[in-house]
Scaffold this active site. Structure first.
Site, PDB file in Angstrom:
ATOM      1  N   SER A  84       0.748  -1.192  -0.075  1.00 28.55           N
ATOM      2  CA  SER A  84      -0.018   0.070   0.080  1.00 28.55           C
ATOM      3  C   SER A  84       0.837   1.110   0.080  1.00 28.55           C
ATOM      4  O   SER A  84       1.658   1.363  -0.795  1.00 28.55           O
ATOM      5  CB  SER A  84      -1.012  -0.057   1.067  1.00 28.55           C
ATOM      6  OG  SER A  84      -2.015   0.957   1.115  1.00 28.55           O
TER       7      SER A  84
ATOM      8  N   ASP B 227      -8.886  -6.586  -4.140  1.00 29.10           N
ATOM      9  CA  ASP B 227      -8.545  -5.164  -3.667  1.00 29.10           C
ATOM     10  C   ASP B 227      -9.179  -4.251  -4.646  1.00 29.10           C
ATOM     11  O   ASP B 227      -8.686  -4.041  -5.701  1.00 29.10           O
ATOM     12  CB  ASP B 227      -6.753  -5.176  -3.735  1.00 29.10           C
ATOM     13  CG  ASP B 227      -6.471  -3.735  -3.155  1.00 29.10           C
ATOM     14  OD1 ASP B 227      -7.250  -3.092  -2.883  1.00 29.10           O
ATOM     15  OD2 ASP B 227      -5.130  -3.553  -2.886  1.00 29.10           O
TER      16      ASP B 227
ATOM     17  N   HIS C 111      -7.950  -5.303   0.048  1.00 25.99           N
ATOM     18  CA  HIS C 111      -6.360  -4.572   0.329  1.00 25.99           C
ATOM     19  C   HIS C 111      -5.556  -5.140   1.450  1.00 25.99           C
ATOM     20  O   HIS C 111      -4.542  -5.083   1.316  1.00 25.99           O
ATOM     21  CB  HIS C 111      -6.890  -2.894   0.376  1.00 25.99           C
ATOM     22  CG  HIS C 111      -5.397  -2.094   0.277  1.00 25.99           C
ATOM     23  ND1 HIS C 111      -4.952  -1.999  -0.827  1.00 25.99           N
ATOM     24  CD2 HIS C 111      -5.081  -1.272   1.341  1.00 25.99           C
ATOM     25  CE1 HIS C 111      -3.861  -1.167  -0.590  1.00 25.99           C
ATOM     26  NE2 HIS C 111      -3.925  -0.695   0.578  1.00 25.99           N
TER      27      HIS C 111
END
Lengths: 381, 381
Positions: free
Chosen positions: B156, B321, B354
């Protein structure tokens, strides 16, 4: 008749009906009396067979079409769909919009004075459900001497009401137009609603819902609630196309001012909404959404749940709707087909996300217009 | 070595390094001095060639692996990935975790006393960027006499730092592990960040960021910010599987208490987070995310932007995600391949959204382990 003529029903006047028979809500709470505000467009025919009920979604009202003489800029929320020569043609159909119970546009709701206390209901106003709304709409229909609706229609939460009409009053509805709907909210849908609720409830100006007495409004919370809701109404692609990473000031400021146009847009939408909507109503409507789940009483079996339906259905979903995705509409279609209902289903390839149901998409509007031609032929409208 | 052994690096002790050379940030603001808190696991080899920098995402810290002697329940946020016999094997690699500038876990940030005023920085603490973080991490590397990282890795926002390392210091990084990344936030991503910011900034306890002086914490806003963030970290499917429409109390209450388990879960996560995290840091980290866009200076051309990279890359995305979707990782992969970089790309079919990058998914971990075998062979670790 040119269907593309953007004719308006013109200036309209809301009316109100008061109901003095106590009503027991799904929650068990009893309302001794209530009032519903509504508008109508077009004329009821002699057979009283051409009435169409339009149900509103989260943030709308009974003001579906037309304008107000003293507020000509206030155009009804589905004016592109309903009017003379429009898909729901008011030259042929008598259309009714109702502000739902618990609303904040005139019908009895949290801001209404509770006759038992002489003060606004506030936090004491009961939680309501789709079924409660349909039951009160049915009361209004009786008052207007409409025994059977040619159609009940709506998008999103409005579609839930149309679907529920076909289950609660199967003899009193010819067609249900179920647009951008879901048979029940997903965990993610509920989660977003819960964010909205927590934003409102934890606003210090909320005062447990009794902010009217404190002379405050929980607008901070309502702003945030609206922002998060708004994001879920638009598709990722639509946002990318409309806003992308466009900067508000042409260069980065490296500050907490608005850097990107999307921020500016959201803040504007939030400000506008929070000034005009009541937070207690917003809270309750998110609960109405959460509770809707006709299969619940049937062990989760949607086919069993929809068995009472006798209406014909037009079910429409939009490809980029990630709030209530086409997959969820297909669940409804499958359950209706399992019950051998008359179902037309269309998945419209539109980029606009959940909000597509409100927009003037040519394929979508042609489909609705054609469907109403069929209804008109059936009811002689 | 049994990679599946859930061995821990054991009790670890954070250290701090102080930097007294002024640093000019991307915003133009200058910090005269700053401190970075960090942890290390494993041993630096004689050639100083086996160092791995792990960059943290929004809500994490330098505490990547192991526990604290006085707080054994406080396990590092990527402990399943890093440790003896784990994919990033601390028997072979020297791993560093840093709390980024502007953080709230010990490094200089908004809660730190500003030497110029003798009071916490508060709202005056500058906005920072991924590039600023990488620049300060590079200072720390110099202090530790690490000329070149065998790898820089993160998921991320952490992955953005790994990618930026390959651009800012192409000679000082052998491999970049870019996991669950995006080349830039979409309008929707920015919109969710803006909701979080508005929730915090409009909390009356925020006081323009100077809440330390007022003895308050804008926890109401931070709770809402965390809730909305949390929803975007999970997939719709994962939420459905974990929570569905399960009721908290086995029956509907028709009240604003928690009806559904998902509500209860979100409230718990929000409470836990808001008690332990600093709102000013949260605000700034959302801005770090918004600003990341290496292509911006290159007219939006990501291939041009990534031209400086000399590292080899492992890029990983996760099918569910929806925050930083595989499509966005593929943009990075394409731009790297356009530049004839050495790229391995994997799209892991994982249900977790995610957050998958943090979880112990066997295929994902095997892939990272195999990749580190390759790195180990190259650097003699």
């Amino acid at each position: 008749m040119d269907r593309n003529a953007k004719n308006s029903v013109g200036a309209v006047t809301p009316r109100a009906e008061k109901f003095s028979e106590p009503i027991t809500l799904a929650s068990g709470a009893v309302l001794d009396q209530y009032e519903l505000v509504y508008e109508t467009y077009g004329d009821l025919n002699a057979a009283r067979s051409n009435a169409v009920l339009v149900c509103h979604a989260l943030n709308a009202s009974h003001h579906v079409a037309g304008t107000y003489a003293n507020d000509p800029a206030n155009v009804g929320w589905w004016d592109n769909m309903i009017g003379p020569g429009k898909p729901v043609d008011t030259n042929r159909f008598f259309v009714i919009g109702v502000n739902n119970l618990g609303g904040c546009h005139g019908s009895t709701g949290p801001a209404t004075v509770n006759p038992a206390t002489g003060k606004p209901w506030g936090g004491e106003f009961p939680v309501v459900t789709v079924e409660d709304w349909v039951a009160t709409q049915a009361q209004l229909a009786e008052r207007l001497r409409i025994e059977r609706f040619a159609a009940v229609m709506g998008g999103s939460l409005g579609a839930m009401q149309a679907l529920s009409w076909s289950l609660q009053f199967p003899e009193r509805i010819g067609h249900a137009l179920v647009i951008a709907c879901t048979p029940s909210l997903s965990a993610q849908n509920i989660a977003f609603n819960e964010v909205a609720r927590q934003a409102i409830i934890t606003d210090p100006d909320f005062h447990g819902g009794d902010y009217y007495a404190h002379g405050t409004r929980p607008n901070r919370g309502l702003r945030v609630a609206r922002m998060v809701g708004h994001i879920t109404y638009l598709s990722d692609d639509e946002m990318a196309a409309k806003f992308g990473r466009h900067l508000k000031h042409g260069r980065l400021l490296y500050s907490f001012d608005t850097e990107f146009q999307i921020e500016s847009y959201l803040r504007y939408q939030a400000d506008k909404f929070s000034e005009g909507f009541d937070a207690n109503t917003y809270l309750r409507i998110t609960k109405v959404l959460d509770y809707f789940d006709p299969a619940l009483k049937h062990g989760g079996d949607l086919t069993l749940a929809l068995a009472p339906a006798k209406a014909a259905f037009l079910v429409i979903s939009f490809t980029t709707d990630w709030r209530f995705s086409p997959e969820r509409s297909r669940e409804i279609v499958k359950a209706l087909l399992d019950n051998r209902c008359d179902v037309t289903y269309a998945e419209i390839d539109a980029p606009h996300g959940h909000d597509a149901f409100l927009l003037d998409d040519a394929r979508y509007h042609r489909l609705v217009a054609a469907y109403f031609d069929r209804i008109g032929a059936e009811v002689g409208a």
